[in-house]
Scaffold this active site. Structure first.
Site, PDB file in Angstrom:
ATOM      1  N   LYS A  19      19.363   0.486  -4.176  1.00 41.41           N
ATOM      2  CA  LYS A  19      19.755  -0.348  -3.050  1.00 41.41           C
ATOM      3  C   LYS A  19      18.734  -1.593  -2.631  1.00 41.41           C
ATOM      4  CE  LYS A  19      20.340   2.577  -0.005  1.00 41.41           C
ATOM      5  NZ  LYS A  19      19.812   4.021  -0.755  1.00 41.41           N
ATOM      6  N   ARG A  40      23.662   4.406   9.614  1.00 40.14           N
ATOM      7  CA  ARG A  40      23.282   5.624   8.849  1.00 40.14           C
ATOM      8  C   ARG A  40      24.100   6.940   9.427  1.00 40.14           C
ATOM      9  NH1 ARG A  40      17.569   6.473   5.964  1.00 40.14           N
ATOM     10  NH2 ARG A  40      17.228   4.376   5.164  1.00 40.14           N
ATOM     11  N   ARG A  62      10.040   7.225 -10.804  1.00 43.51           N
ATOM     12  CA  ARG A  62       9.375   6.303 -10.076  1.00 43.51           C
ATOM     13  C   ARG A  62       8.155   6.869  -9.395  1.00 43.51           C
ATOM     14  NH1 ARG A  62      13.264   3.664  -6.080  1.00 43.51           N
ATOM     15  NH2 ARG A  62      13.186   5.693  -4.929  1.00 43.51           N
ATOM     16  N   ARG A  68       3.178   9.181  -6.728  1.00 39.87           N
ATOM     17  CA  ARG A  68       3.672  10.070  -5.410  1.00 39.87           C
ATOM     18  C   ARG A  68       4.025  11.637  -5.604  1.00 39.87           C
ATOM     19  NH1 ARG A  68       7.973   5.580  -3.620  1.00 39.87           N
ATOM     20  NH2 ARG A  68       8.913   7.222  -2.436  1.00 39.87           N
ATOM     21  N   ARG A 121      16.784  15.201  -0.161  1.00 36.53           N
ATOM     22  CA  ARG A 121      17.295  13.905   0.375  1.00 36.53           C
ATOM     23  C   ARG A 121      18.423  13.634   0.135  1.00 36.53           C
ATOM     24  NH1 ARG A 121      12.644  10.161  -1.474  1.00 36.53           N
ATOM     25  NH2 ARG A 121      13.855   8.371  -0.708  1.00 36.53           N
TER      26      ARG A 121
END
Length: 192
Positions: A15, A90, A129, A135, A146
């Protein structure tokens, strides 16, 4: 070109990347709630100070604060002829709030673009990623959670917008240019 768009899609669907590209193509600002939060916090606005208290506690910023920030951002001059919202709305309550903001301004949404993506492919993309960006908290379990939260809370908005004839579903997998062209093709009929 005047366009008032919402961009939906699960985490990892691209996005942010597509929002920047589409906004540039259409000449409208890409407005991300994360950017709005950071700007208000950095500028120490009243809303920013309120949001910071929740963020520091690791809690969601309440709708009333988020809605007020979005309302303020949409009222800025660069959004007068259009915008692309990424990360808002959302929830069903935020959909109603956005409808009210647009009605107050005498406008309405042009379209809602939902980037779709295979869950396993999105998980793999997000794990890559996370590794590239160092991360370690983005584990497969966290990423899948998520995606579940997205499916529970945000995905139903797509059905709501579909019922209003605003939804355009676009495959979010593939090369960046390829996805951008799919989105622009889907929007062509709405932008006339």
């Amino acid at each position: 070109m005047s366009a008032r768009l919402v961009l939906l899609g699960p985490p990892g669907a691209g996005k942010g990347t597509q929002a920047a590209r589409i906004s540039e193509r259409l000449g409208v600002p890409a407005i991300s709630t994360g950017d709005i939060f950071r700007a208000n916090v950095a500028e120490q606005t009243e809303l920013g100070r309120r949001a910071q208290r929740y963020m520091d506690a690791g809690e969601y910023v309440p709708d009333e604060v988020t809605n007020a920030m979005v309302r303020d951002r949409l009222a800025q001059r660069d959004a007068a002829d259009g915008f692309l919202l990424d990360g808002y709305p959302r929830t069903a309550d935020q959909v109603a709030e956005l409808d009210g903001m647009l009605a107050d301004a005498g406008t309405e949404l042009t379209a809602v673009v939902e980037l779709t993506a295979d869950t396993d492919e999105v998980v793999a993309r997000m794990l890559r990623r996370a590794a590239e960006q160092g991360r370690p908290d983005d584990t497969e379990v966290v990423i899948r959670r998520r995606l579940e939260v997205y499916a529970e809370q945000t995905a139903p908005l797509a059905d709501r917008y579909a019922g209003r004839g605003l939804l355009l579903r676009v495959d979010g997998l593939g090369g960046i240019d390829e996805v951008t062209e799919r989105i622009m093709g889907a929007l062509a009929s709405r932008l006339g």
